[in-house]
Design a protein around this motif. Structure first.
Motif, PDB file in Angstrom:
ATOM      1  N   ASP A   8     -13.607  70.465  28.372  1.00 13.97           N
ATOM      2  CA  ASP A   8     -14.392  69.570  29.271  1.00 13.97           C
ATOM      3  C   ASP A   8     -14.300  68.266  28.988  1.00 13.97           C
ATOM      4  O   ASP A   8     -14.374  67.275  30.156  1.00 13.97           O
ATOM      5  CB  ASP A   8     -15.836  70.083  28.981  1.00 13.97           C
ATOM      6  N   LEU A  11     -11.110  67.145  31.087  1.00 11.02           N
ATOM      7  CA  LEU A  11     -11.363  66.969  32.127  1.00 11.02           C
ATOM      8  C   LEU A  11     -12.019  65.772  32.716  1.00 11.02           C
ATOM      9  O   LEU A  11     -11.829  65.170  33.868  1.00 11.02           O
ATOM     10  CB  LEU A  11     -12.089  68.199  32.838  1.00 11.02           C
ATOM     11  N   GLU A  12     -13.092  65.555  31.839  1.00 10.92           N
ATOM     12  CA  GLU A  12     -13.863  64.149  32.308  1.00 10.92           C
ATOM     13  C   GLU A  12     -12.797  63.119  32.225  1.00 10.92           C
ATOM     14  O   GLU A  12     -13.103  62.205  32.895  1.00 10.92           O
ATOM     15  CB  GLU A  12     -14.976  64.116  31.304  1.00 10.92           C
ATOM     16  N   HIS A  15     -10.836  63.022  35.830  1.00  6.28           N
ATOM     17  CA  HIS A  15     -11.372  62.924  36.927  1.00  6.28           C
ATOM     18  C   HIS A  15     -11.539  61.434  37.221  1.00  6.28           C
ATOM     19  O   HIS A  15     -12.110  60.943  38.469  1.00  6.28           O
ATOM     20  CB  HIS A  15     -12.827  63.781  36.939  1.00  6.28           C
ATOM     21  N   PRO A  30      -4.310  68.079  34.613  1.00  4.57           N
ATOM     22  CA  PRO A  30      -5.447  68.857  34.672  1.00  4.57           C
ATOM     23  C   PRO A  30      -4.974  70.429  34.229  1.00  4.57           C
ATOM     24  O   PRO A  30      -5.706  71.264  33.608  1.00  4.57           O
ATOM     25  CB  PRO A  30      -6.254  68.732  36.006  1.00  4.57           C
ATOM     26  N   GLU A  34      -5.590  72.829  30.778  1.00  2.00           N
ATOM     27  CA  GLU A  34      -6.126  74.110  31.026  1.00  2.00           C
ATOM     28  C   GLU A  34      -5.482  75.063  30.320  1.00  2.00           C
ATOM     29  O   GLU A  34      -6.039  76.054  29.720  1.00  2.00           O
ATOM     30  CB  GLU A  34      -6.550  74.351  32.422  1.00  2.00           C
ATOM     31  N   ARG A 122      -3.406  74.111  41.013  1.00  2.00           N
ATOM     32  CA  ARG A 122      -4.527  73.528  40.270  1.00  2.00           C
ATOM     33  C   ARG A 122      -5.875  74.257  40.281  1.00  2.00           C
ATOM     34  O   ARG A 122      -6.548  74.515  39.381  1.00  2.00           O
ATOM     35  CB  ARG A 122      -4.878  72.135  40.817  1.00  2.00           C
ATOM     36  N   ALA A 126      -8.526  76.148  37.696  1.00  2.00           N
ATOM     37  CA  ALA A 126     -10.007  75.735  37.617  1.00  2.00           C
ATOM     38  C   ALA A 126     -10.701  77.184  37.892  1.00  2.00           C
ATOM     39  O   ALA A 126     -11.759  77.504  36.939  1.00  2.00           O
ATOM     40  CB  ALA A 126     -10.318  74.948  38.620  1.00  2.00           C
ATOM     41  N   PRO A 140     -17.847  69.507  34.135  1.00  2.00           N
ATOM     42  CA  PRO A 140     -16.366  69.074  34.185  1.00  2.00           C
ATOM     43  C   PRO A 140     -15.593  70.379  35.012  1.00  2.00           C
ATOM     44  O   PRO A 140     -14.677  70.036  35.664  1.00  2.00           O
ATOM     45  CB  PRO A 140     -16.138  68.788  32.952  1.00  2.00           C
ATOM     46  N   ARG A 141     -15.899  71.564  34.686  1.00  2.00           N
ATOM     47  CA  ARG A 141     -15.214  72.686  35.350  1.00  2.00           C
ATOM     48  C   ARG A 141     -15.596  72.870  36.762  1.00  2.00           C
ATOM     49  O   ARG A 141     -14.710  73.266  37.489  1.00  2.00           O
ATOM     50  CB  ARG A 141     -15.255  73.651  34.482  1.00  2.00           C
ATOM     51  N   GLU A 144     -13.683  69.978  38.285  1.00  2.00           N
ATOM     52  CA  GLU A 144     -12.106  70.475  38.598  1.00  2.00           C
ATOM     53  C   GLU A 144     -11.946  71.259  39.740  1.00  2.00           C
ATOM     54  O   GLU A 144     -10.796  70.959  40.375  1.00  2.00           O
ATOM     55  CB  GLU A 144     -11.613  71.036  37.265  1.00  2.00           C
ATOM     56  N   HIS A 147     -11.960  68.840  42.760  1.00  2.00           N
ATOM     57  CA  HIS A 147     -10.831  68.324  42.714  1.00  2.00           C
ATOM     58  C   HIS A 147      -9.605  68.859  43.451  1.00  2.00           C
ATOM     59  O   HIS A 147      -8.605  68.305  43.921  1.00  2.00           O
ATOM     60  CB  HIS A 147     -10.418  67.529  41.563  1.00  2.00           C
TER      61      HIS A 147
END
Length: 338
Positions: A8, A11-12, A15, A30, A34, A122, A126, A140-141, A144, A147
């Motif tokens: 998390d 990912l923050e 972003h 990303p 993961e 991606r 996610a 954040p997930r 993602e 995104h």
């Protein structure tokens, strides 16, 4: 599953960056972080990201909001990527993420060939992490996923094919039967335009369970094939395995009626990448020793290349000797991250 909070945090960090750099190259971070977190390597996520960070660019500016009324005209407009991400962020904030995914998956699926298939990859990463933390609301997930979907919508690019060629009994045989394009030069869009027909390996599948089984077979076959054919293009041929695996990982979050068409789109992606980049003949590859899956994962992390990490992640979904050989072959062929 990462329970440390490291994913998390990563990912923050990410972003604030755009999904591409230099106008055409994908931001792989990303997906790579993961993969590392999913394979128990959370302790190395921030260190890897520090090495990759110089490749990142700032998040792009918005142009005009995407709405329920105008989305069709914005589909495939790469200038609108920030608008699309904002649209999906708002949608996922208002409705369950599975509901948003189920609505948009059939709209986006025909165009999964834009962005060199990276957008669907991606999204697959996610979705995997959201499924692994079902019931939790990790912002954040969820962001993602927005995104990934936004990147996919902005790069949406269908492929036009002629009548299907005769099929083959197995995924491995079908990939062997894919005709290579005559001129294997130029970038992904240029090559994709030269793909005119592919073997009909999936068209008769109508049952969801059969679609999942076929898709699993395809991902395994494409992964195995990298060990013998990856030298054709060590980076792009990774996507012959990772793109269909992204679809496979997403199936559990989708209504069953979407599974057969998902198989067909995944087959088209894997076969098209094969046509565009595979060499005319394979080679015999002998790995430099015998390694456990954990050792292969550590070697991929030490190497650091984002495509190596992602192919290794896919190979570890199977963990058999040929799959691990494919990961080791990618390590051998690819330039390490530095």
């Amino acid at each position: 599953m990462d329970t440390s909070g490291t994913l998390d945090e990563a990912l923050e960090r990410l972003h604030g960056s755009g999904p591409e750099r230099l106008g055409r190259l994908t931001n792989h971070a990303p997906m790579a972080v993961e993969s590392l977190a999913a394979r128990g390597q959370s302790r190395s996520v921030h260190r890897w990201l520090d090495l990759y960070a110089p490749k990142l660019e700032e998040f792009p500016s918005r142009v005009e909001p995407v709405t329920d009324a105008n989305w069709a005209e914005a589909l495939g407009d790469s200038r609108r990527v920030a608008d699309w991400i904002g649209y999906f962020e708002a949608g996922i904030a208002e409705r369950p993420w599975r509901e948003v995914l189920a609505q948009w998956w059939p709209r986006l699926l025909p165009g999964m060939y834009g962005g060199s298939t990276h957008p669907v990859i991606r999204v697959g990463h996610a979705v995997r992490t959201l499924l692994s933390t079902e019931g939790e609301t990790a912002a954040p997930r969820l962001a993602e996923l927005a995104h990934g979907l936004g990147y996919w919508a902005a790069t949406h690019h269908p492929v036009a094919l002629g009548p299907a060629l005769p099929g083959a009994g197995t995924a491995a045989a079908a990939l062997d039967a894919v005709p290579l394009i005559a001129a294997q030069d130029g970038g992904f869009p240029t090559r994709l335009a030269r793909v005119s027909a592919l073997p009909a390996w999936t068209y008769e599948v109508t049952e969801p369970a059969d679609a999942q089984a076929r898709l699993t077979e395809l991902v395994r076959a494409a992964t195995h094939r990298y060990a013998t054919h990856g030298h054709g293009e060590e980076t792009m041929l990774v996507h012959a395995a990772t793109a269909p695996n992204a679809v496979l990982r997403t199936l559990p979050a989708l209504p069953h009626e979407l599974w057969p068409e998902s198989l067909r789109a995944a087959w088209t992606a894997s076969a098209a990448v094969t046509a565009m980049y595979a060499p005319p003949t394979g080679v015999t590859y002998t790995p430099p020793g015998t390694f456990t899956p954990e050792e292969v994962a550590e070697r991929a992390l030490a190497h650091g290349d984002e495509h190596v990490i992602k192919l290794t992640d896919t190979a570890l979904d199977f963990g058999d000797e040929q799959a691990l050989a494919a990961a080791l072959r990618a390590i051998e062929l690819s330039e390490p991250l530095s």
